[in-house]
Motif scaffolding. Structure first.
Motif, PDB file in Angstrom:
ATOM      1  N   LYS A 100       0.822  -1.222   0.000  1.00  0.00           N
ATOM      2  CA  LYS A 100       0.000   0.000   0.000  1.00  0.00           C
ATOM      3  C   LYS A 100       0.851   1.266   0.000  1.00  0.00           C
ATOM      4  O   LYS A 100       0.601   2.206  -0.743  1.00  0.00           O
ATOM      5  N   SER A 101       1.897   1.268   0.853  1.00  0.00           N
ATOM      6  CA  SER A 101       2.730   2.479   0.986  1.00  0.00           C
ATOM      7  C   SER A 101       3.689   2.657  -0.181  1.00  0.00           C
ATOM      8  O   SER A 101       4.216   3.752  -0.383  1.00  0.00           O
ATOM      9  N   THR A 102       3.930   1.594  -0.927  1.00  0.00           N
ATOM     10  CA  THR A 102       4.830   1.686  -2.084  1.00  0.00           C
ATOM     11  C   THR A 102       4.048   2.045  -3.344  1.00  0.00           C
ATOM     12  O   THR A 102       4.467   2.887  -4.136  1.00  0.00           O
ATOM     13  N   VAL A 103       2.903   1.392  -3.497  1.00  0.00           N
ATOM     14  CA  VAL A 103       2.100   1.614  -4.699  1.00  0.00           C
ATOM     15  C   VAL A 103       1.376   2.971  -4.616  1.00  0.00           C
ATOM     16  O   VAL A 103       1.232   3.668  -5.627  1.00  0.00           O
ATOM     17  N   GLY A 104       0.966   3.338  -3.412  1.00  0.00           N
ATOM     18  CA  GLY A 104       0.177   4.573  -3.236  1.00  0.00           C
ATOM     19  C   GLY A 104       0.812   5.805  -3.863  1.00  0.00           C
ATOM     20  O   GLY A 104       0.165   6.509  -4.647  1.00  0.00           O
ATOM     21  N   PRO A 105       2.102   6.095  -3.562  1.00  0.00           N
ATOM     22  CA  PRO A 105       2.713   7.302  -4.139  1.00  0.00           C
ATOM     23  C   PRO A 105       2.799   7.227  -5.669  1.00  0.00           C
ATOM     24  O   PRO A 105       2.670   8.252  -6.341  1.00  0.00           O
ATOM     25  N   LEU A 106       2.991   6.018  -6.204  1.00  0.00           N
ATOM     26  CA  LEU A 106       3.084   5.871  -7.670  1.00  0.00           C
ATOM     27  C   LEU A 106       1.725   6.180  -8.308  1.00  0.00           C
ATOM     28  O   LEU A 106       1.645   6.876  -9.323  1.00  0.00           O
ATOM     29  N   LEU A 107       0.696   5.665  -7.663  1.00  0.00           N
ATOM     30  CA  LEU A 107      -0.661   5.906  -8.164  1.00  0.00           C
ATOM     31  C   LEU A 107      -1.005   7.397  -8.077  1.00  0.00           C
ATOM     32  O   LEU A 107      -1.528   7.990  -9.024  1.00  0.00           O
ATOM     33  N   ALA A 108      -0.677   7.981  -6.934  1.00  0.00           N
ATOM     34  CA  ALA A 108      -0.978   9.413  -6.727  1.00  0.00           C
ATOM     35  C   ALA A 108      -0.243  10.263  -7.770  1.00  0.00           C
ATOM     36  O   ALA A 108      -0.813  11.200  -8.337  1.00  0.00           O
ATOM     37  N   ALA A 109       1.019   9.907  -8.040  1.00  0.00           N
ATOM     38  CA  ALA A 109       1.801  10.686  -9.004  1.00  0.00           C
ATOM     39  C   ALA A 109       1.149  10.627 -10.386  1.00  0.00           C
ATOM     40  O   ALA A 109       1.069  11.634 -11.084  1.00  0.00           O
ATOM     41  N   ASP A 146       0.087   8.174   3.890  1.00  0.00           N
ATOM     42  CA  ASP A 146       0.104   6.889   4.582  1.00  0.00           C
ATOM     43  C   ASP A 146      -0.437   7.147   5.996  1.00  0.00           C
ATOM     44  O   ASP A 146       0.130   7.963   6.733  1.00  0.00           O
ATOM     45  N   VAL A 147      -1.520   6.486   6.345  1.00  0.00           N
ATOM     46  CA  VAL A 147      -2.176   6.818   7.619  1.00  0.00           C
ATOM     47  C   VAL A 147      -1.270   6.493   8.811  1.00  0.00           C
ATOM     48  O   VAL A 147      -1.244   7.243   9.801  1.00  0.00           O
ATOM     49  N   ASP A 148      -0.472   5.422   8.731  1.00  0.00           N
ATOM     50  CA  ASP A 148       0.467   5.107   9.820  1.00  0.00           C
ATOM     51  C   ASP A 148       1.478   6.243  10.004  1.00  0.00           C
ATOM     52  O   ASP A 148       1.736   6.681  11.129  1.00  0.00           O
ATOM     53  N   ALA A 149       2.046   6.710   8.884  1.00  0.00           N
ATOM     54  CA  ALA A 149       3.044   7.792   8.961  1.00  0.00           C
ATOM     55  C   ALA A 149       2.388   9.068   9.494  1.00  0.00           C
ATOM     56  O   ALA A 149       2.975   9.805  10.296  1.00  0.00           O
ATOM     57  N   HIS A 150       1.164   9.301   9.076  1.00  0.00           N
ATOM     58  CA  HIS A 150       0.401  10.467   9.536  1.00  0.00           C
ATOM     59  C   HIS A 150       0.198  10.401  11.057  1.00  0.00           C
ATOM     60  O   HIS A 150       0.387  11.392  11.776  1.00  0.00           O
TER      61      HIS A 150
END
Ligand code: S3P
Length: 193
Positions: A24-33, A41-45
């Motif tokens: 989730k945390s790896t694919v998420g930024p690629l998708l967002a870009a 990332d809710v954990d990082a938040h």
């Protein structure tokens, strides 16, 4: 519980769900870009908001306390727009969170699926493996995975990630988003869910 209804509205949020190690945390930024959206990332938040690591939050508040903080943080983020959110793997254990995911008609929930042994192996190969509280609980890890599956499987879109690179997973998600979600050139257009 039946699968989430296909949303009639263009999504303003894309929410990635799945077990630890799903990507989730790896694919998420690629998708967002690719969408020109933001990623969170809710954990990082949570770590940034509380000044404590996830492991410290688990130790200080117990799992139930952690789930409450996690669900509250998500509820606060819920009205955002053009945001890809990566949820912690256990966030769907909260009834409040499940209700948000089910009822929101302009949110697209994406399940990143992989077989259990693959997920465990991915987690073990990550630098933070030792600080993942639930990864240490090997006897119960598989039953947790099993009991969460039915919630994950309700997602609007499920993508099998085993053997795929993160960019390929992001591309697959893009190809399955409703056309209305995409601020992309037509050449990269998507099919309906
Ligand atoms: C958890 C998953 C973790 C983190 C916490 C609990 C879980 O997030 O929220 O360690 O219950 O599965 P990731 O899925 O992002 O690793």
């Amino acid at each position: 519980m039946p699968p989430y209804q296909i949303n009639p509205l263009p999504p303003r949020l894309i929410v990635l769900i799945g077990f630890m190690g799903a990507g989730k945390s790896t694919v998420g930024p690629l998708l967002a870009a690719r969408l020109g959206w933001r990623f969170l990332d809710v954990d990082a938040h949570l770590e940034a908001r509380t000044g404590s690591t996830i492991a410290e939050l688990f130790a200080a508040r117990g799992e139930a306390g952690f789930r409450r903080i996690e669900a509250e943080a998500l509820a606060h983020l819920w009205n955002e727009r053009e945001l890809v959110l990566a949820l912690g793997g256990g966030a769907i254990e909260s009834e409040l969170t499940r209700a948000l995911l089910e009822q929101s008609r302009d949110v697209c929930v994406v399940f990143l699926r992989a077989p259990f042994p693959v997920l465990v192996e991915r987690c073990e190969n990550q630098p933070g493996a030792r600080s993942r509280p639930l990864l240490q609980e090997r006897q119960t890890l598989h039953s947790r995975f099993q009991s969460r599956l039915r919630h994950y499987e309700n997602a609007h879109i499920a993508v099998d990630t085993d053997g795929l690179r993160p960019q390929a997973v992001a591309d697959l998600i893009l190809s399955r988003l409703p056309e209305s979600a995409l601020a992309l050139p037509k050449a990269q257009g998507a099919r309906n869910i």
